[in-house]
Design a protein around this motif. Structure first.
Motif, PDB file in Angstrom:
ATOM      1  N   GLN A 157     -50.958 -85.471 -80.868  1.00 23.28           N
ATOM      2  CA  GLN A 157     -50.836 -86.744 -81.348  1.00 23.28           C
ATOM      3  C   GLN A 157     -49.902 -86.875 -82.397  1.00 23.28           C
ATOM      4  O   GLN A 157     -49.899 -86.167 -83.373  1.00 23.28           O
ATOM      5  CB  GLN A 157     -52.251 -87.322 -81.971  1.00 23.28           C
ATOM      6  N   LYS A 158     -48.803 -87.763 -82.451  1.00 20.36           N
ATOM      7  CA  LYS A 158     -47.738 -87.804 -83.510  1.00 20.36           C
ATOM      8  C   LYS A 158     -48.056 -89.291 -84.097  1.00 20.36           C
ATOM      9  O   LYS A 158     -48.727 -90.126 -83.508  1.00 20.36           O
ATOM     10  CB  LYS A 158     -46.346 -87.887 -83.189  1.00 20.36           C
ATOM     11  N   TYR A 159     -47.537 -89.306 -85.243  1.00 17.54           N
ATOM     12  CA  TYR A 159     -47.756 -90.436 -86.314  1.00 17.54           C
ATOM     13  C   TYR A 159     -46.576 -90.993 -86.815  1.00 17.54           C
ATOM     14  O   TYR A 159     -45.472 -90.183 -86.853  1.00 17.54           O
ATOM     15  CB  TYR A 159     -48.780 -90.148 -87.567  1.00 17.54           C
ATOM     16  N   LYS A 160     -46.140 -92.254 -87.005  1.00 18.66           N
ATOM     17  CA  LYS A 160     -45.128 -92.816 -87.763  1.00 18.66           C
ATOM     18  C   LYS A 160     -45.668 -93.968 -88.685  1.00 18.66           C
ATOM     19  O   LYS A 160     -46.561 -94.317 -88.553  1.00 18.66           O
ATOM     20  CB  LYS A 160     -44.223 -93.708 -86.746  1.00 18.66           C
ATOM     21  N   ILE A 161     -44.970 -94.205 -89.706  1.00 16.74           N
ATOM     22  CA  ILE A 161     -45.590 -95.356 -90.795  1.00 16.74           C
ATOM     23  C   ILE A 161     -44.297 -96.460 -90.336  1.00 16.74           C
ATOM     24  O   ILE A 161     -43.250 -96.158 -90.577  1.00 16.74           O
ATOM     25  CB  ILE A 161     -45.410 -94.908 -92.109  1.00 16.74           C
ATOM     26  N   LEU A 162     -44.861 -97.583 -90.186  1.00 21.61           N
ATOM     27  CA  LEU A 162     -43.886 -98.628 -90.135  1.00 21.61           C
ATOM     28  C   LEU A 162     -44.189 -99.439 -91.475  1.00 21.61           C
ATOM     29  O   LEU A 162     -45.277 -99.689 -91.878  1.00 21.61           O
ATOM     30  CB  LEU A 162     -44.437 -99.820 -88.875  1.00 21.61           C
ATOM     31  N   ASP A 163     -43.050 -99.523 -92.212  1.00 20.71           N
ATOM     32  CA  ASP A 163     -42.861-100.226 -93.625  1.00 20.71           C
ATOM     33  C   ASP A 163     -42.215-101.518 -93.657  1.00 20.71           C
ATOM     34  O   ASP A 163     -41.129-101.399 -93.218  1.00 20.71           O
ATOM     35  CB  ASP A 163     -42.232 -99.153 -94.476  1.00 20.71           C
ATOM     36  N   LEU A 164     -42.839-102.644 -93.723  1.00 24.32           N
ATOM     37  CA  LEU A 164     -42.506-103.811 -93.918  1.00 24.32           C
ATOM     38  C   LEU A 164     -42.215-104.417 -95.165  1.00 24.32           C
ATOM     39  O   LEU A 164     -42.110-105.806 -95.335  1.00 24.32           O
ATOM     40  CB  LEU A 164     -43.264-104.799 -93.216  1.00 24.32           C
ATOM     41  N   THR A 165     -42.352-103.532 -96.236  1.00 24.40           N
ATOM     42  CA  THR A 165     -42.214-104.168 -97.652  1.00 24.40           C
ATOM     43  C   THR A 165     -41.029-104.729 -97.868  1.00 24.40           C
ATOM     44  O   THR A 165     -40.885-105.461 -98.964  1.00 24.40           O
ATOM     45  CB  THR A 165     -42.764-103.124 -98.548  1.00 24.40           C
ATOM     46  N   ASN A 166     -39.842-104.000 -97.437  1.00 23.76           N
ATOM     47  CA  ASN A 166     -38.389-104.567 -97.739  1.00 23.76           C
ATOM     48  C   ASN A 166     -37.698-104.426 -96.639  1.00 23.76           C
ATOM     49  O   ASN A 166     -36.916-103.401 -96.452  1.00 23.76           O
ATOM     50  CB  ASN A 166     -38.023-103.595 -98.993  1.00 23.76           C
ATOM     51  N   GLY A 167     -37.945-105.341 -95.608  1.00 22.63           N
ATOM     52  CA  GLY A 167     -37.263-105.240 -94.241  1.00 22.63           C
ATOM     53  C   GLY A 167     -38.277-104.384 -93.195  1.00 22.63           C
ATOM     54  O   GLY A 167     -39.341-104.338 -93.370  1.00 22.63           O
ATOM     55  N   VAL A 168     -37.514-104.026 -92.278  1.00 17.77           N
ATOM     56  CA  VAL A 168     -38.355-103.191 -91.384  1.00 17.77           C
ATOM     57  C   VAL A 168     -37.933-101.431 -91.497  1.00 17.77           C
ATOM     58  O   VAL A 168     -36.781-101.347 -91.289  1.00 17.77           O
ATOM     59  CB  VAL A 168     -38.273-103.677 -89.922  1.00 17.77           C
ATOM     60  N   GLU A 169     -38.623-100.583 -91.693  1.00 18.69           N
ATOM     61  CA  GLU A 169     -38.507 -99.248 -91.777  1.00 18.69           C
ATOM     62  C   GLU A 169     -39.361 -98.522 -91.021  1.00 18.69           C
ATOM     63  O   GLU A 169     -40.696 -98.833 -91.122  1.00 18.69           O
ATOM     64  CB  GLU A 169     -38.289 -98.791 -93.212  1.00 18.69           C
ATOM     65  N   LEU A 170     -39.032 -97.653 -90.085  1.00 18.30           N
ATOM     66  CA  LEU A 170     -39.835 -96.812 -89.319  1.00 18.30           C
ATOM     67  C   LEU A 170     -39.542 -95.440 -89.564  1.00 18.30           C
ATOM     68  O   LEU A 170     -38.536 -94.982 -89.670  1.00 18.30           O
ATOM     69  CB  LEU A 170     -39.699 -96.877 -87.771  1.00 18.30           C
ATOM     70  N   SER A 171     -40.768 -94.646 -90.021  1.00 22.96           N
ATOM     71  CA  SER A 171     -40.550 -93.273 -90.622  1.00 22.96           C
ATOM     72  C   SER A 171     -40.156 -92.351 -89.406  1.00 22.96           C
ATOM     73  O   SER A 171     -40.276 -92.689 -88.223  1.00 22.96           O
ATOM     74  CB  SER A 171     -41.685 -92.897 -91.316  1.00 22.96           C
ATOM     75  N   SER A 172     -39.859 -91.176 -89.539  1.00 27.30           N
ATOM     76  CA  SER A 172     -39.766 -90.063 -88.754  1.00 27.30           C
ATOM     77  C   SER A 172     -41.300 -89.800 -88.240  1.00 27.30           C
ATOM     78  O   SER A 172     -42.361 -90.259 -88.926  1.00 27.30           O
ATOM     79  CB  SER A 172     -39.129 -88.888 -89.177  1.00 27.30           C
ATOM     80  N   SER A 173     -41.097 -89.286 -87.051  1.00 30.68           N
ATOM     81  CA  SER A 173     -42.682 -88.942 -86.705  1.00 30.68           C
ATOM     82  C   SER A 173     -42.944 -87.667 -87.061  1.00 30.68           C
ATOM     83  O   SER A 173     -42.209 -86.849 -87.683  1.00 30.68           O
ATOM     84  CB  SER A 173     -42.482 -88.663 -85.132  1.00 30.68           C
ATOM     85  N   PHE A 174     -44.294 -87.400 -87.301  1.00 34.30           N
ATOM     86  CA  PHE A 174     -44.996 -86.225 -87.933  1.00 34.30           C
ATOM     87  C   PHE A 174     -46.225 -85.928 -87.329  1.00 34.30           C
ATOM     88  O   PHE A 174     -47.027 -86.780 -86.814  1.00 34.30           O
ATOM     89  CB  PHE A 174     -45.035 -86.406 -89.542  1.00 34.30           C
ATOM     90  N   TYR A 175     -46.672 -84.911 -87.422  1.00 32.71           N
ATOM     91  CA  TYR A 175     -47.910 -84.316 -86.879  1.00 32.71           C
ATOM     92  C   TYR A 175     -48.501 -83.160 -87.510  1.00 32.71           C
ATOM     93  O   TYR A 175     -47.551 -82.275 -88.175  1.00 32.71           O
ATOM     94  CB  TYR A 175     -47.730 -84.066 -85.248  1.00 32.71           C
TER      95      TYR A 175
END
Length: 181
Positions: free
Chosen positions: A106-124
């Motif tokens: 199971q991998k995770y990403k953070i979708l950050d919408l605080t200042n535009g659209v940013e999707l983090s690298s995957s992490f596990y």
């Protein structure tokens, strides 16, 4: 009393009619965020697209397209207007490294919408399929702790493994492999 019973009955028949407070819960086909509606759509046999207001913002390669994009029942952060502005998504992947082998995880990403659209690298987490236990949302830093006691930090749109948990005492521990693109 009749009105209350009618409301309860209608919620049993139409469970997807929920308020914005329950905007990222199971059974809904979208997640309502500070920038609009977040959805996922199957692109191919092993690829899922992430869409914000029907515009593709990213895609994820996954080992199981049916379990690929899960935004419900995972932690999210709400801004001062009580709208979701940071969200953790998870998906099944087959390219996780455990020992010297690739494995499903199971991998995770953070979708950050605080200042535009940013999707983090995957992490596990370093221990295969360790559960995400706690998330502490901060103004500058978000801390995610997993069942294996590993700790990931999200800051300035980047994820880092701060503590490898139970695996970090191993001399050959390489924390860089647990964060991927």
């Amino acid at each position: 009393m009749k009105l209350f019973i009618s409301f309860l009955f209608s919620m049993m028949i139409f469970p997807n009619l929920v308020s914005a407070e329950l905007s990222c819960k199971i059974g809904l086909d979208k997640c309502i965020t500070s920038l609009g509606d977040l959805r996922s759509k199957h692109i191919s046999e092993n690829e899922v697209g992430i869409y914000l207001n029907d515009m593709k913002i990213s895609s994820i390669i996954t080992s199981d397209v049916n379990k690929s994009f899960v935004y419900y029942d995972l932690p999210y952060h709400k801004n001062k207007n009580k709208l979701i502005d940071k969200l953790i998504i998870s998906y099944d992947a087959s390219d996780c490294i455990y020992g010297e082998q690739e494995s499903n995880c199971q991998k995770y990403k953070i979708l950050d919408l605080t200042n535009g659209v940013e999707l983090s690298s995957s992490f596990y987490p370093p221990v295969i399929n360790a559960n995400l236990m706690t998330v502490t949302w901060g103004e500058d830093v978000t801390t995610m702790t997993f069942e294996d006691k590993s700790i990931f930090l999200y800051k300035n749109h980047k994820v880092t493994l701060n503590n490898g948990g139970v695996k970090s005492s191993n001399a050959s521990f390489n924390k860089d492999i647990y964060i991927t693109n």
